[in-house]
Design an enzyme around this catalytic site. Structure first.
Site, PDB file in Angstrom:
ATOM      1  N   HIS B  35       0.925  -1.255  -0.222  1.00 45.46           N
ATOM      2  CA  HIS B  35       0.117   0.043  -0.034  1.00 45.46           C
ATOM      3  C   HIS B  35       0.865   1.346  -0.089  1.00 45.46           C
ATOM      4  CE1 HIS B  35      -3.081  -2.942   0.848  1.00 45.46           C
ATOM      5  NE2 HIS B  35      -4.129  -1.900   0.482  1.00 45.46           N
ATOM      6  N   LYS B  99      -9.346  -7.519   8.115  1.00 49.67           N
ATOM      7  CA  LYS B  99      -9.966  -7.725   9.771  1.00 49.67           C
ATOM      8  C   LYS B  99      -9.934  -6.414  10.489  1.00 49.67           C
ATOM      9  CE  LYS B  99      -6.149  -9.655  12.670  1.00 49.67           C
ATOM     10  NZ  LYS B  99      -5.920  -8.516  13.482  1.00 49.67           N
TER      11      LYS B  99
END
Lengths: 295, 187
Positions: B35, B99
């Site tokens: 990212h 999550k």
């Protein structure tokens, strides 16, 4: 015992720790699953968790891909000095990484480079003590990064929380930590808490509480009462497994205390995920495991 | 319900918070290093249009010349909060599996570009690894190391819960607010 035998037994300890959960933890998760409402996401999440526990054990593969920080506590008898133990443990770690019981999890904080074998400054984390006992005792835990990241340390008083320097203030901090964590630490979680100490010793002691079994009772009745209350209140907050909502937010809370200097009052809260990997054994001088500590 | 590739905008916009889905198709792992790299202008080594990114740092080992997934559960997603939304928009990413949920910025982009957040069960590395039926490739292994590399996982009936949808709804926002209220009532 020769170095090879020690290394082989430590490798088996690492394998078991990574692939199996202790009985007390499994029982607590099963209890949570029974409690959650039929058809809820919380119940289905805990079902997946229970399936995962069984699968990891049967396949002898890591419970969670984040095999965490390797934390090793050992009581070393006269026949095993620290360098001998550390060398054998490190060799076992390298092997465990190669065969996939452990992920490559040791990253250079300056360059970002992964050492690839789980060795490096501070890895594994050794806490070694001498003992006059005849046998060697080794306990270890694998603590994943997700749950480590939601740990919190409070310096009392905290006006914003309305928390003063007493047990009521401690309770306020712990419950705040639970709400801040939500599902991010892979709940249902277990808290290890230390009241007092300095910033370093407080966090360390909070983690050592994870070596207690979930169904034990604190010897200090004041802390035993607080532990029970925290679990009950946290489970009334509706955070639930994974933060999906539900009745099982905490599986346990273990609290200890250390003396402090008059100027400081820390409450250190460590959070352990449901994938609570701890194990330990006692090893005789002849190289035999005489007892597994958490079956 | 089944969520099958291709992950088109229509299919994704039809999903609602609270739905349990099973994903079948190709997903790409990507976590912190990936990212940061994409955010800083690095070129993606795979086509991310209508793709699903999986926040996961798996345990993968080579056995007899082929990759075998030993454990592959989700990692905490909130660390990608600064990057995720803009990357969804720039590259047409339609879904993120992870999550812990993500924040308001990602939620806003989910609505804007037609994307969802799919919550897998954290820690369930074995149940989830069983749903990875093939490893079709790996990228940036040298630069980022195995856990941070981009793995191409062919998944079948991979279970997840929609916790943020393309209609501005977030289960995480709701549970946080409700638990803060409950705590205030406890006093």
């Amino acid at each position: 015992m020769d170095a090879k035998t020690l290394e082989a037994q430590l490798l088996e300890l690492i394998r078991r720790t990574s692939t199996r959960l202790p009985g007390d933890v499994v029982r607590a998760i099963e209890k949570g699953w029974r409690r959650e409402a039929k058809g809820s996401i919380a119940k289905s999440a805990l079902r997946t968790v229970l399936d995962n526990i069984e699968l990891a054990r049967d396949k002898s593969q890591p419970m969670c891909q984040d095999t965490g920080t390797i934390i090793c506590y050992a009581d070393l008898p006269a026949w095993c000095d620290e360098p001998t133990f550390m060398k054998a443990y490190e060799r076992a770690v390298v092997k465990a990484t190669k065969v996939g019981y452990l992920r490559q999890n040791s990253v250079d904080s300056i360059t970002g480079k992964n050492s690839g074998d789980n060795l490096g400054p501070g890895n594994p984390a050794f806490h070694l003590h001498q003992t006059r006992q005849k046998s060697l005792t080794c306990r270890m835990m694998l603590k994943g990064g997700g749950c480590e990241n939601v740990g919190a340390q409070y310096s009392l008083p905290r006006a914003d929380l309305g928390a003063g320097r007493d047990l009521a203030g401690v309770r306020t901090c712990i419950l705040d930590a639970v709400v801040q964590a939500q599902g991010k630490g892979c709940g249902p979680g277990i808290l290890g808490v230390c009241i007092g100490g300095d910033r370093g010793s407080g966090y360390l002691a909070s983690k050592e509480e994870f070596f207690r079994e979930l169904d034990d009772t604190n010897e200090d009745p004041r802390l035993a009462k607080l532990e029970k209350r925290i679990v009950k209140e946290a489970n009334s907050l509706g955070i639930g497994p994974m933060g999906f909502g539900g009745a099982t937010t905490l599986l346990g809370c273990k609290i200890t205390h250390r003396n402090r200097v008059p100027a400081s009052f820390f409450v250190s809260v460590s959070y352990m995920c449901w994938a609570f990997r701890r194990d330990g054994f006692r090893l005789s001088e002849s190289g035999k495991v005489t007892r597994w500590l958490y079956d | 319900m089944l969520l099958e590739a291709p992950f088109t905008e229509d299919r994704i916009r039809a999903l609602r918070v609270g739905q349990e889905v099973e994903i079948t198709g190709l997903v790409y792992t990507g976590r912190d290093a990936v990212h940061k790299y994409l955010h800083e202008g690095g070129k993606p080594p795979v086509d991310l249009r209508d793709s699903i990114i999986y926040h996961c740092g798996p345990v993968v080992v080579k056995e007899k010349g082929r990759w075998v997934v030993k454990a592959a559960g989700p990692t905490t997603s909130i660390r990608e909060e600064p990057y995720q939304g803009p990357l969804m928009e720039q590259y047409g990413i339609r879904g993120v599996i992870g999550k812990g949920g993500m924040g308001p910025k990602t939620l806003e982009y989910c609505q804007k570009v037609g994307a969802v957040y799919l919550h897998a069960i954290g820690g369930a590395a074995q149940v989830l690894a069983e749903r990875v039926v093939a490893v079709e490739g790996v990228h940036m292994m040298e630069e980022f190391g195995s856990p941070e590399a981009i793995w191409e996982f062919r998944v079948e009936r991979f279970p997840a819960v929609v916790t943020m949808d393309a209609h501005g709804q977030s289960l995480h926002r709701d549970v946080l607010a409700a638990s803060q209220d409950a705590l205030r009532q406890l006093g």
